[in-house]
Write an enzyme that holds these catalytic residues in place. Sequence first.
Site: not given
Length: 869
Positions: A279-280, A326
């Site tokens: 988790v760390a 354009d």
Amino acid sequence: MWLNMISQEVLKELNVDPNTGLSELEAKSRLEKYGENKLTSQKKKSIWQLFLSQINDVMIYILLGAAIISTFMHEYSDAVVILLVILINALIGVVQESKAEKSLEALKKLSTPKAIVKRDGIIKEIPSEEVVVGDIIILDAGRYLPADLRLIESANLKIDESAFTGESVPAEKDSNITISNENVPIGDMFNMAFMSTLVTYGRGTGVVVNTGMKTEIGKIADLLSKEEDNTTPLQRRLASLGKFLGFGAVGICVLIFIISMFQGRDWFEMLLTAISLAVAAIPEGLPAIVAIVLAMGVQRMIKQNSIVKKLPAVETLGSVNIICSDKTGTLTLNIMTIKKCCINNNLISIDDCKLDDDDTKLLFEGMILCNDATSKNGTKTGDPTEIALLDAGIKYDLYKEDLISNHSRIDEIPFDSDRKLMTTVNKYDSHFKVFTKGAIDNLLKISTKILLNGKIIDFTQERKDEILNFSNLMSDEALRVLGLSYKDIQDESISINALEKDLIFVGLMGMIDPPRQEVKPSIALCKQAGITPIMITGDHKNTAFAIASELGIANNINQCMTGAEIDTYSDNEFNDLVSNYKVFARVSPENKVKIVKAFKSHGNIVSMTGDGVNDAPSLKAADIGVAMGITGTDVAKGAADMILTDDNFTTIVAAVEEGRNIYTNIRKSIIFLLSCNLGEIVTLFIAILFNLAPPLLPIHILWVNLITDSFPALSLGVDPKDSSVMKYPPRDPKESLFAEHMGLFLGINGILIGGVTLAAFLLGERLYPGSLVHAQTLAFVVLSFSQLFFSLSMRNRERTLFNIGVFKNKYLLSSILLGICIQLLIIIIPFLANVFNVFILSARDWGLVICISLLPFIFNELFKVIKYR
């Protein structure tokens, strides 16, 4: 096929009488057969579908896994915090993207609500949805077309097709023309008229040949619906990072569990420890931080006249190395403007004209009086070429209203496409003047004299050749040339046929839709920044090259290619040669998409700018589509990722600079978070490896990850921009987040943070034997403080904090102060101290904590001084 047939053949093929039109019964039958005359659209995503798309990400899955694991370990508060992070991240994305995907709805709005048709011999008005193939449509000025038509009658008919072709000047239409070649661009289909274009002049009738999705605008709608969304470079990098962290977390779990088995520890306890360490490894706040930094970037860009519809588009701008633009309305003003005059055998700029010269004044007067346009109080109506003539007069305080009141129009011969001339008779004091303006070739045929320096002399062939030479010089500069001749008559009752005979030639005026003044330096800045500007337009090749050459986009006409030439190549062949060209002229919407995809095939990050309906598919196909906010159609805005509220090409350059800085700041945040997380892994891994007591509790790790790390990471995301970013080429689209030795930088600082945290823990065990809580408290505070101080070094890799300014990022200073205060409260408030299982520190402890925590910051600053001095 319809343009290749004469109108009678078309009527016969569609089984309709032009005098009576379709019967109501037949029209109803065809409506059932062909369907309603409207555009279909994709089913819009619901809010729930948008929400699900936001959490369909590897990083989010890892966070969900972390929440499940936290629940399994009875760390319910941790699980709630993780779920809140996921929810916040998803909501930000939903809010931004719920405003997008409106391109097809905008296309529908372009369809005219009513149409004038002839049915059962009666002219009537019906809803455009009820128009069917074979209907006879009546056309007049100011009316939008309800479907695609083959013209069967036309009288001086002009139609504004700029949204399709990019041409500033309305197209002249002729029902009697038959075009032999099928592969011609829309701008050259002179006997056809198309859905949603506007009649600006004249009148006509046409027979409907296509409705709904089979029309030209329908084909564009189909292209939009088929074009899938593109993932941006940042999305691809974060997805890759998420997978890496996911596999890394699993690897850590397995490795720690294996080590624990060899150490003879309790396998269940070590499984929980290994999961805590995994988790760390995951930066829980990363997705939310990236989303928030992008959202804040969007807010800054709004102040710079750029509206971004999708958050990742901000970062994409920073990667752009090709800008396909354009011409009409984007690089140019979309306003026809007189640039040069030919008078008294001299070719001069409009700015150098002197109206105290009678010949020059006569040229201006004639062009204004022989004119059907109006320009009053800022409101202009009529043909753009005629408006340009009025604007030239206004420049020298010659106003049509004043001239008409003094020299009223007595008679006229309207313009028609065969003669290409217009003639008016205007009253002067004791006589009348006949003014004729129009195409130079036709004007020379009816002019027998020429006005030179106040004298009327014979207009010999030699002098006509000189005038033609001046006309050609202006044409070479892509100027549209109009000439003026006149004569004096005494009797206003002169026959119409005699008006356009034996005229006196006065001079020429050349006009063009000019480039925006601010665009040229912006293009130069693009080139300096390694960005290649490309012009893509529906206008003619010579006109396109003239503008491109003036702006510095192209320097040789060999760098120009037409749409017809593009069609001769297969996709693979075109991909191979596209890099040799800088200007693409007379192109179709399909050509534009082909060009964008060809550039993308070489690994380029392509931006496409535009304002017309014809630009929409290519805006959608590009990595980032940029629409004009003022002149842009709703279709273009709906298909684009970003809208410029000032229609200024320069704003794109500012947006690119902003995008580059945002990416740099996001990268700082990511490297900072990963360095900090690596520090936690190093701390726990070494402790387990050497069979030490755990220096940190799971709640300590999660608190630092979600709270202490988050505010500095966010503050780094809004670090003041670096003006030097435009001096460097764009990043390689395939470049890793850890390029330029950032992986090594991350690793060293992770080890430093982990090292000082572990050192604080070991020092705590030595200073307070038997007090594991005291040692863990020292490690917890050092881990938090060292990361806060380290964030100051992350602001710039090469320059020290004192070089870039200590107080430049006040948000970061505030977040560091906030982090320190929160940490103090956790330690000194008994309730919080119990929740976090920490011990109250003494003054000596605080002194040791601060000194140890400063070490990573000091190391980084000294390294900068030594290496980059």
